[in-house]
Design an enzyme around this catalytic site. Sequence first.
Site, PDB file in Angstrom:
ATOM      1  N   SER A 144      13.913  -5.239  -4.047  1.00 40.25           N
ATOM      2  CA  SER A 144      13.052  -6.378  -4.391  1.00 40.25           C
ATOM      3  C   SER A 144      13.702  -7.685  -3.937  1.00 40.25           C
ATOM      4  O   SER A 144      14.940  -7.770  -3.840  1.00 40.25           O
ATOM      5  CB  SER A 144      12.854  -6.405  -5.911  1.00 40.25           C
ATOM      6  OG  SER A 144      12.317  -7.649  -6.305  1.00 40.25           O
ATOM      7  N   ASN A 146      12.508   5.394  -3.824  1.00 36.81           N
ATOM      8  CA  ASN A 146      11.520   4.520  -4.465  1.00 36.81           C
ATOM      9  C   ASN A 146      11.141   5.114  -5.817  1.00 36.81           C
ATOM     10  O   ASN A 146      10.653   6.244  -5.881  1.00 36.81           O
ATOM     11  CB  ASN A 146      10.267   4.409  -3.584  1.00 36.81           C
ATOM     12  CG  ASN A 146       9.165   3.599  -4.235  1.00 36.81           C
ATOM     13  OD1 ASN A 146       9.399   2.528  -4.807  1.00 36.81           O
ATOM     14  ND2 ASN A 146       7.942   4.099  -4.162  1.00 36.81           N
ATOM     15  N   ALA A 179      14.483  -8.979 -16.203  1.00 33.11           N
ATOM     16  CA  ALA A 179      15.950  -8.948 -16.307  1.00 33.11           C
ATOM     17  C   ALA A 179      16.535  -7.595 -15.905  1.00 33.11           C
ATOM     18  O   ALA A 179      17.575  -7.540 -15.237  1.00 33.11           O
ATOM     19  CB  ALA A 179      16.375  -9.288 -17.738  1.00 33.11           C
ATOM     20  N   TYR A 230      11.435 -12.941 -16.195  1.00 30.93           N
ATOM     21  CA  TYR A 230      10.845 -11.874 -16.997  1.00 30.93           C
ATOM     22  C   TYR A 230      11.116 -10.475 -16.455  1.00 30.93           C
ATOM     23  O   TYR A 230      10.489  -9.505 -16.857  1.00 30.93           O
ATOM     24  CB  TYR A 230       9.327 -12.107 -17.160  1.00 30.93           C
ATOM     25  CG  TYR A 230       8.817 -11.559 -18.458  1.00 30.93           C
ATOM     26  CD1 TYR A 230       9.314 -12.030 -19.673  1.00 30.93           C
ATOM     27  CD2 TYR A 230       7.878 -10.534 -18.495  1.00 30.93           C
ATOM     28  CE1 TYR A 230       8.877 -11.497 -20.871  1.00 30.93           C
ATOM     29  CE2 TYR A 230       7.437  -9.997 -19.692  1.00 30.93           C
ATOM     30  CZ  TYR A 230       7.943 -10.491 -20.875  1.00 30.93           C
ATOM     31  OH  TYR A 230       7.531  -9.955 -22.067  1.00 30.93           O
ATOM     32  N   SER A 265       5.375   8.397  -4.528  1.00 31.59           N
ATOM     33  CA  SER A 265       4.484   8.299  -3.372  1.00 31.59           C
ATOM     34  C   SER A 265       3.061   8.787  -3.631  1.00 31.59           C
ATOM     35  O   SER A 265       2.325   9.074  -2.697  1.00 31.59           O
ATOM     36  CB  SER A 265       5.103   9.050  -2.188  1.00 31.59           C
ATOM     37  OG  SER A 265       5.629  10.282  -2.592  1.00 31.59           O
TER      38      SER A 265
HETATM   39  N1  LIG Z   1       4.242  -4.081  -5.790  1.00 30.91           N
HETATM   40  C1  LIG Z   1       5.051  -5.112  -5.746  1.00 30.91           C
HETATM   41  O1  LIG Z   1       4.630  -6.244  -5.522  1.00 30.91           O
HETATM   42  C2  LIG Z   1       6.527  -4.924  -5.969  1.00 30.91           C
HETATM   43  C3  LIG Z   1       7.382  -6.030  -5.862  1.00 30.91           C
HETATM   44  C4  LIG Z   1       8.740  -5.857  -6.015  1.00 30.91           C
HETATM   45  C5  LIG Z   1       9.255  -4.614  -6.288  1.00 30.91           C
HETATM   46  N2  LIG Z   1       8.399  -3.555  -6.412  1.00 30.91           N
HETATM   47  C6  LIG Z   1       8.967  -2.258  -6.706  1.00 30.91           C
HETATM   48  O2  LIG Z   1       8.592  -1.309  -5.737  1.00 30.91           O
HETATM   49  C7  LIG Z   1       8.495  -0.018  -6.361  1.00 30.91           C
HETATM   50  C8  LIG Z   1       7.109   0.578  -6.091  1.00 30.91           C
HETATM   51  O3  LIG Z   1       6.171  -0.298  -6.648  1.00 30.91           O
HETATM   52  P1  LIG Z   1       4.609  -0.083  -6.539  1.00 30.91           P
HETATM   53  O4  LIG Z   1       4.020  -1.431  -6.661  1.00 30.91           O
HETATM   54  O5  LIG Z   1       4.275   0.765  -5.378  1.00 30.91           O
HETATM   55  O6  LIG Z   1       4.345   0.736  -7.898  1.00 30.91           O
HETATM   56  P2  LIG Z   1       3.041   1.560  -8.351  1.00 30.91           P
HETATM   57  O7  LIG Z   1       1.840   1.103  -7.630  1.00 30.91           O
HETATM   58  O8  LIG Z   1       3.065   1.485  -9.832  1.00 30.91           O
HETATM   59  O9  LIG Z   1       3.376   3.052  -7.871  1.00 30.91           O
HETATM   60  C9  LIG Z   1       4.425   3.721  -8.450  1.00 30.91           C
HETATM   61  C10 LIG Z   1       4.504   5.144  -7.920  1.00 30.91           C
HETATM   62  O10 LIG Z   1       5.587   5.791  -8.576  1.00 30.91           O
HETATM   63  C11 LIG Z   1       5.098   6.917  -9.333  1.00 30.91           C
HETATM   64  N3  LIG Z   1       5.792   6.916 -10.618  1.00 30.91           N
HETATM   65  C12 LIG Z   1       5.693   5.985 -11.598  1.00 30.91           C
HETATM   66  N4  LIG Z   1       6.472   6.333 -12.625  1.00 30.91           N
HETATM   67  C13 LIG Z   1       7.075   7.499 -12.271  1.00 30.91           C
HETATM   68  C14 LIG Z   1       7.979   8.367 -12.930  1.00 30.91           C
HETATM   69  N5  LIG Z   1       8.434   8.117 -14.158  1.00 30.91           N
HETATM   70  N6  LIG Z   1       8.396   9.478 -12.293  1.00 30.91           N
HETATM   71  C15 LIG Z   1       7.920   9.790 -11.060  1.00 30.91           C
HETATM   72  N7  LIG Z   1       7.069   9.007 -10.391  1.00 30.91           N
HETATM   73  C16 LIG Z   1       6.646   7.877 -11.001  1.00 30.91           C
HETATM   74  C17 LIG Z   1       3.597   6.691  -9.499  1.00 30.91           C
HETATM   75  O11 LIG Z   1       2.893   7.911  -9.593  1.00 30.91           O
HETATM   76  P3  LIG Z   1       2.621   8.706 -10.969  1.00 30.91           P
HETATM   77  O12 LIG Z   1       2.080   7.714 -11.928  1.00 30.91           O
HETATM   78  O13 LIG Z   1       1.694   9.777 -10.539  1.00 30.91           O
HETATM   79  O14 LIG Z   1       3.946   9.266 -11.397  1.00 30.91           O
HETATM   80  C18 LIG Z   1       3.283   5.980  -8.185  1.00 30.91           C
HETATM   81  O15 LIG Z   1       3.153   6.947  -7.158  1.00 30.91           O
HETATM   82  C19 LIG Z   1       8.759  -0.226  -7.856  1.00 30.91           C
HETATM   83  O16 LIG Z   1      10.117   0.024  -8.124  1.00 30.91           O
HETATM   84  C20 LIG Z   1       8.458  -1.705  -8.033  1.00 30.91           C
HETATM   85  O17 LIG Z   1       9.143  -2.248  -9.133  1.00 30.91           O
HETATM   86  C21 LIG Z   1       7.057  -3.683  -6.249  1.00 30.91           C
END
Ligand SMILES: NC(=O)c1ccc[n+]([C@@H]2O[C@H](COP(=O)([O-])OP(=O)(O)OC[C@H]3O[C@@H](n4cnc5c(N)ncnc54)[C@H](OP(=O)(O)O)[C@@H]3O)[C@@H](O)[C@H]2O)c1
Length: 261
Positions: free
Chosen positions: A143, A91, A154, A152, A15
């Site tokens: 998702s 998340n 998997a 891409y 978050s």
């Molecule tokens: N955005 C989309 O269109 C989309 C679509 C389908 C699914 N999703 C899924 O929804 C989820 C959130 O996506 P998002 O787009 O919001 O991602 P994001 O913009 O990359 O944000 C990810 C968040 O998680 C934290 N994070 C990343 N790696 C971490 C780790 N190893 N340990 C603890 N915290 C971690 C990051 O903060 P820090 O870097 O500070 O740790 C950031 O707060 C993901 O699982 C993504 O695959 C997203």
Amino acid sequence: MEISLVGKKALVGGSSGGIGKAIAIQLAECGASVTLMSRSLEKLKAIVASLPTNLGQQHGFLQVDFNDFRGYQEILHNFFKDNQIDILVNNTQGPSAGNALEKKVGDYQEAFDLLFKTTVITTELALKNMISNNWGRIINVASVSVKEPLSYLALSNSIRAAVVTWGKSLATDVGKHKITVNSVLTGYFDTDRIAQLNTKKAEQLGIDVSKVRADMESRVPLKRIGNPKEYGYLAAFLASDKAAYITGTQIPIDGGLLKSL
Ligand SMILES: NC(=O)c1ccc[n+]([C@@H]2O[C@H](COP(=O)([O-])OP(=O)(O)OC[C@H]3O[C@@H](n4cnc5c(N)ncnc54)[C@H](OP(=O)(O)O)[C@@H]3O)[C@@H](O)[C@H]2O)c1
């Protein structure tokens, strides 16, 4: 309709950015006290300082790394010794991209630890209080790929399906305690994750990243990528008393992207 989460305590994964941050902001704006989780201390501190406190909210954070399951488990165990949670948003970061031929069995194990095990352990710890309070909300960020696997991705396709099925099973088991469990099927949202995936794709195809984004937008019936704030609105509703009769669902928020019913 007013959504009030005053007096509720929420724990929101991933978050400090993207979807998780947008959810944390909406929960806090509705009155919940929010504990954020991510790796970046500076970002966590800044967001905690910016969240509203006008309804008596008290916010905090846990610095965690979802890729280090043992360390994560220990931090969460310690947190739940002194804290109780009413609303849990599961998340984490998404697993690495790649097709099924590239990914090896160890990659699936890593993705399982990252996405499934962290979700289950956090929920297990949070449930204790929810059951004794006879109230709880669990929201899994999933998702659209659980209905229509994305090319891409998997690892994500495989492990997210497990999370969503687990959520459905759990909803049946905890319903008698007035705890709801819902999974949100995420479409395209304007976050760092999507920007990174698009940049990688543009490099592979040798085209400009704006073209990748335009192609993405053209595939969505509403012709745009979602604003994370819109995700926050859905999460705040699901977290509220207004959504007390909604459980065991998989709700798409995708601008109409999914072709299936
Ligand atoms: N955005 C989309 O269109 C989309 C679509 C389908 C699914 N999703 C899924 O929804 C989820 C959130 O996506 P998002 O787009 O919001 O991602 P994001 O913009 O990359 O944000 C990810 C968040 O998680 C934290 N994070 C990343 N790696 C971490 C780790 N190893 N340990 C603890 N915290 C971690 C990051 O903060 P820090 O870097 O500070 O740790 C950031 O707060 C993901 O699982 C993504 O695959 C997203």
